[in-house]
Design a protein around this motif. Structure first.
Motif, PDB file in Angstrom:
ATOM      1  N   LEU A  35       0.813  -1.216   0.000  1.00 34.98           N
ATOM      2  CA  LEU A  35       0.000   0.000   0.000  1.00 34.98           C
ATOM      3  C   LEU A  35       0.848   1.269   0.000  1.00 34.98           C
ATOM      4  CD1 LEU A  35      -2.910  -0.958   2.418  1.00 34.98           C
ATOM      5  CD2 LEU A  35      -2.957  -0.792  -0.074  1.00 34.98           C
ATOM      6  N   MET A  36       1.933   1.273   0.753  1.00 34.39           N
ATOM      7  CA  MET A  36       2.794   2.461   0.775  1.00 34.39           C
ATOM      8  C   MET A  36       3.440   2.691  -0.584  1.00 34.39           C
ATOM      9  SD  MET A  36       4.603   2.654   4.500  1.00 34.39           S
ATOM     10  CE  MET A  36       5.322   4.255   4.140  1.00 34.39           C
ATOM     11  N   ILE A  37       3.860   1.615  -1.213  1.00 33.13           N
ATOM     12  CA  ILE A  37       4.483   1.753  -2.528  1.00 33.13           C
ATOM     13  C   ILE A  37       3.466   2.254  -3.552  1.00 33.13           C
ATOM     14  CG2 ILE A  37       5.458   0.449  -4.461  1.00 33.13           C
ATOM     15  CD1 ILE A  37       6.954  -1.238  -2.284  1.00 33.13           C
ATOM     16  N   GLU A  38       2.330   1.597  -3.624  1.00 34.36           N
ATOM     17  CA  GLU A  38       1.338   1.978  -4.629  1.00 34.36           C
ATOM     18  C   GLU A  38       0.827   3.407  -4.430  1.00 34.36           C
ATOM     19  OE1 GLU A  38       0.407   0.497  -7.468  1.00 34.36           O
ATOM     20  OE2 GLU A  38       1.807  -1.111  -7.067  1.00 34.36           O
ATOM     21  N   SER A  39       0.543   3.777  -3.192  1.00 37.03           N
ATOM     22  CA  SER A  39       0.041   5.135  -2.965  1.00 37.03           C
ATOM     23  C   SER A  39       1.114   6.181  -3.218  1.00 37.03           C
ATOM     24  CB  SER A  39      -0.538   5.270  -1.553  1.00 37.03           C
ATOM     25  OG  SER A  39       0.454   5.022  -0.581  1.00 37.03           O
ATOM     26  N   SER A  40       2.356   5.860  -2.906  1.00 40.00           N
ATOM     27  CA  SER A  40       3.458   6.798  -3.160  1.00 40.00           C
ATOM     28  C   SER A  40       3.692   6.975  -4.655  1.00 40.00           C
ATOM     29  CB  SER A  40       4.744   6.303  -2.501  1.00 40.00           C
ATOM     30  OG  SER A  40       4.588   6.206  -1.116  1.00 40.00           O
ATOM     31  N   VAL A  41       3.614   5.881  -5.386  1.00 39.25           N
ATOM     32  CA  VAL A  41       3.779   5.945  -6.842  1.00 39.25           C
ATOM     33  C   VAL A  41       2.658   6.784  -7.451  1.00 39.25           C
ATOM     34  CG1 VAL A  41       3.652   4.559  -8.961  1.00 39.25           C
ATOM     35  CG2 VAL A  41       5.120   3.825  -7.082  1.00 39.25           C
ATOM     36  N   MET A  42       1.429   6.557  -6.992  1.00 36.76           N
ATOM     37  CA  MET A  42       0.289   7.327  -7.495  1.00 36.76           C
ATOM     38  C   MET A  42       0.493   8.818  -7.251  1.00 36.76           C
ATOM     39  SD  MET A  42      -2.655   9.084  -6.319  1.00 36.76           S
ATOM     40  CE  MET A  42      -2.806   8.462  -4.667  1.00 36.76           C
TER      41      MET A  42
END
Length: 196
Positions: free
Chosen positions: A162-169
């Motif tokens: 979740l941290m990776i995906e939200s940060s990428v977004m």
């Protein structure tokens, strides 16, 4: 690989970034023909439909991304160092060839969640598979005595994804790396805190 299989693979590779950047709805046959240099009939000769091609492209993009990380993870001995590959690598995701156009899971999920059940299912399976791989890394670390046995395996794997995906977004939307670097720094601390 025969000529037909090579042509099919060539179509997938030449349209991979196109689908990842423009999405399923935003990619027309004109775009596909321009990217491949092939006629619509030739493309149809290798894929039953645009849906069929989009699914093959998604699988290709996920495979490319998975291989990119697996190669780097395999070079690390310690389980904590293996987990750290994610945040340390992602600090520069805008320049990574494997992430050209952004994260295929995020891009596909955003577009297909209410519009394309087959792509939504592919994205869902890719997320679950990624989370499972991270859980396996953590479990191996616990077994080796490299990670604290009190670590909640599923919780940590979910938070990493979740941290990776939200940060990428956020980075894709704003074009800024500041928040991504803050989040990846926080994630690095979390991962280092589970080390024995």
């Amino acid at each position: 690989m025969n000529k037909s299989e090579r042509t099919r693979q060539d179509i997938i590779e030449k349209t991979a970034v196109l689908f990842n950047e423009q999405g399923f709805a935003g990619t027309s046959y004109k775009h596909l023909m321009a990217a491949t240099g092939l006629s619509k009939g030739c493309i149809y000769g290798h894929f039953e439909s645009k849906d069929d091609l989009a699914l093959a492209v998604f699988d290709f993009n996920i495979s490319k991304l998975t291989s990119y990380f697996e190669e780097r993870i395999s070079k690390k001995e310690n389980s904590v160092d293996r987990l750290l590959v994610y945040p340390t690598t992602l600090r520069n995701f805008l320049t990574l060839p494997a992430w050209e156009g952004g994260c295929p899971i995020l891009n596909t999920s955003t577009e297909a969640d209410d519009t394309h059940p087959l792509l939504k299912n592919r994205a869902s399976n890719a997320l679950i598979s990624w989370q499972n791989k991270i859980e396996q890394l953590i479990l191996v670390g616990i077994e080796r005595g490299e990670i604290k046995s009190s670590t909640d395996v599923t919780e940590l794997a979910v938070v990493i994804v979740l941290m990776i995906e939200s940060s990428v977004m956020q980075t894709k939307v704003t074009g800024r790396l500041l928040e991504l670097n803050i989040a990846m720094g926080f994630l690095e601390k979390m991962i280092r805190n589970i080390a024995r």
